[in-house]
Scaffold this motif. Structure first.
Motif, PDB file in Angstrom:
ATOM      1  N   GLU A  28       0.724  -1.106   0.056  1.00  0.00           N
ATOM      2  CA  GLU A  28       0.118  -0.143   0.117  1.00  0.00           C
ATOM      3  C   GLU A  28       0.712   1.180   0.052  1.00  0.00           C
ATOM      4  N   LEU A  29       1.923   1.143   1.090  1.00  0.00           N
ATOM      5  CA  LEU A  29       2.699   2.426   0.693  1.00  0.00           C
ATOM      6  C   LEU A  29       3.541   2.562  -0.550  1.00  0.00           C
ATOM      7  N   GLY A  30       3.947   1.691  -1.248  1.00  0.00           N
ATOM      8  CA  GLY A  30       4.521   1.521  -2.390  1.00  0.00           C
ATOM      9  C   GLY A  30       3.535   2.069  -3.441  1.00  0.00           C
ATOM     10  N   THR A  31       2.481   1.960  -3.346  1.00  0.00           N
ATOM     11  CA  THR A  31       1.517   2.218  -4.450  1.00  0.00           C
ATOM     12  C   THR A  31       1.229   3.982  -4.162  1.00  0.00           C
ATOM     13  N   SER A  32       1.122   4.284  -2.747  1.00  0.00           N
ATOM     14  CA  SER A  32       1.123   5.710  -2.713  1.00  0.00           C
ATOM     15  C   SER A  32       2.293   6.491  -2.907  1.00  0.00           C
ATOM     16  N   PHE A  33       3.442   5.810  -2.801  1.00  0.00           N
ATOM     17  CA  PHE A  33       4.660   6.643  -3.147  1.00  0.00           C
ATOM     18  C   PHE A  33       4.813   6.679  -4.723  1.00  0.00           C
ATOM     19  N   ALA A  34       4.317   5.853  -5.675  1.00  0.00           N
ATOM     20  CA  ALA A  34       4.324   5.630  -7.011  1.00  0.00           C
ATOM     21  C   ALA A  34       3.359   6.870  -7.539  1.00  0.00           C
ATOM     22  N   ARG A  35       2.220   6.973  -6.962  1.00  0.00           N
ATOM     23  CA  ARG A  35       1.344   7.756  -7.415  1.00  0.00           C
ATOM     24  C   ARG A  35       1.936   9.192  -7.156  1.00  0.00           C
ATOM     25  N   ALA A  66       4.998  10.242  -6.781  1.00  0.00           N
ATOM     26  CA  ALA A  66       6.164  10.624  -7.911  1.00  0.00           C
ATOM     27  C   ALA A  66       5.624  10.677  -9.165  1.00  0.00           C
ATOM     28  N   ALA A  67       4.651  10.036  -9.569  1.00  0.00           N
ATOM     29  CA  ALA A  67       4.026  10.499 -10.785  1.00  0.00           C
ATOM     30  C   ALA A  67       3.493  11.781 -11.039  1.00  0.00           C
ATOM     31  N   PHE A  68       2.629  12.053  -9.846  1.00  0.00           N
ATOM     32  CA  PHE A  68       1.932  13.399  -9.807  1.00  0.00           C
ATOM     33  C   PHE A  68       3.101  14.493  -9.992  1.00  0.00           C
ATOM     34  N   ARG A  69       4.384  14.431  -9.170  1.00  0.00           N
ATOM     35  CA  ARG A  69       5.442  15.362  -9.110  1.00  0.00           C
ATOM     36  C   ARG A  69       6.003  15.490 -10.612  1.00  0.00           C
ATOM     37  N   ALA A  70       6.232  14.411 -11.061  1.00  0.00           N
ATOM     38  CA  ALA A  70       6.898  14.283 -12.472  1.00  0.00           C
ATOM     39  C   ALA A  70       5.713  15.149 -13.441  1.00  0.00           C
ATOM     40  N   PHE A  71       4.733  14.828 -13.381  1.00  0.00           N
ATOM     41  CA  PHE A  71       3.792  15.485 -14.191  1.00  0.00           C
ATOM     42  C   PHE A  71       4.038  17.195 -13.854  1.00  0.00           C
ATOM     43  N   LEU A  72       3.870  17.312 -12.781  1.00  0.00           N
ATOM     44  CA  LEU A  72       3.919  18.978 -12.657  1.00  0.00           C
ATOM     45  C   LEU A  72       5.481  19.447 -12.922  1.00  0.00           C
ATOM     46  N   ALA A  73       6.397  18.696 -12.622  1.00  0.00           N
ATOM     47  CA  ALA A  73       7.640  19.159 -13.419  1.00  0.00           C
ATOM     48  C   ALA A  73       7.579  19.180 -14.778  1.00  0.00           C
ATOM     49  N   LEU A  74       7.113  18.569 -15.539  1.00  0.00           N
ATOM     50  CA  LEU A  74       6.864  18.426 -17.125  1.00  0.00           C
ATOM     51  C   LEU A  74       5.997  19.631 -17.246  1.00  0.00           C
ATOM     52  N   ALA A  75       5.018  19.883 -16.777  1.00  0.00           N
ATOM     53  CA  ALA A  75       4.077  21.057 -16.881  1.00  0.00           C
ATOM     54  C   ALA A  75       4.783  22.313 -16.763  1.00  0.00           C
ATOM     55  N   LEU A  76       5.668  22.612 -15.631  1.00  0.00           N
ATOM     56  CA  LEU A  76       6.389  23.734 -15.478  1.00  0.00           C
ATOM     57  C   LEU A  76       7.545  23.996 -16.493  1.00  0.00           C
ATOM     58  N   ALA A  77       8.166  22.766 -16.942  1.00  0.00           N
ATOM     59  CA  ALA A  77       9.384  22.936 -18.049  1.00  0.00           C
ATOM     60  C   ALA A  77       8.488  23.283 -19.271  1.00  0.00           C
ATOM     61  N   GLY A  78       7.210  22.745 -19.572  1.00  0.00           N
ATOM     62  CA  GLY A  78       6.513  23.079 -20.850  1.00  0.00           C
ATOM     63  C   GLY A  78       6.328  24.543 -20.749  1.00  0.00           C
ATOM     64  N   VAL A  79       5.635  25.233 -19.651  1.00  0.00           N
ATOM     65  CA  VAL A  79       5.556  26.496 -19.522  1.00  0.00           C
ATOM     66  C   VAL A  79       6.554  27.480 -19.577  1.00  0.00           C
TER      67      VAL A  79
END
Length: 83
Positions: A57-64, A66-79
């Motif tokens: 359960e903690l692994g699933t939470s950590f993966a989610r 990490a994916a959200f943070r990566a998406f935000l980083a990519l969105a910021l880079a795109g902007v």
């Protein structure tokens, strides 16, 4: 050593073996100790199985997260590239 103390010791060792460390492990052990404080005869399950479930359960939470943070980083880079 009482059955409760031996159970908590085994659960602590299994959580460590499953990769759960630090404050998270301490909180889990504290919750189980509290359960035993309310009902010393409680059957809370096999420590090996519980540790595996917590790790999953903690692994699933950590993966989610990490994916959200990566998406935000990519969105910021795109902007920034667009600007």
């Amino acid at each position: 050593m009482t059955d409760t103390a031996s159970y908590l010791t085994k659960l602590d060792a299994e959580l460590a073996r499953a990769g759960i460390r630090g404050g998270r492990r301490e909180r889990i052990i504290a919750e189980f100790a509290d359960h035993f404080g309310c009902d010393p005869d409680a059957d809370l399950g096999d420590p090996v199985v519980l540790a595996a479930q917590f790790a999953d359960e903690l692994g699933t939470s950590f993966a989610r997260t990490a994916a959200f943070r990566a998406f935000l980083a990519l969105a910021l880079a795109g902007v920034l590239i667009t600007v």
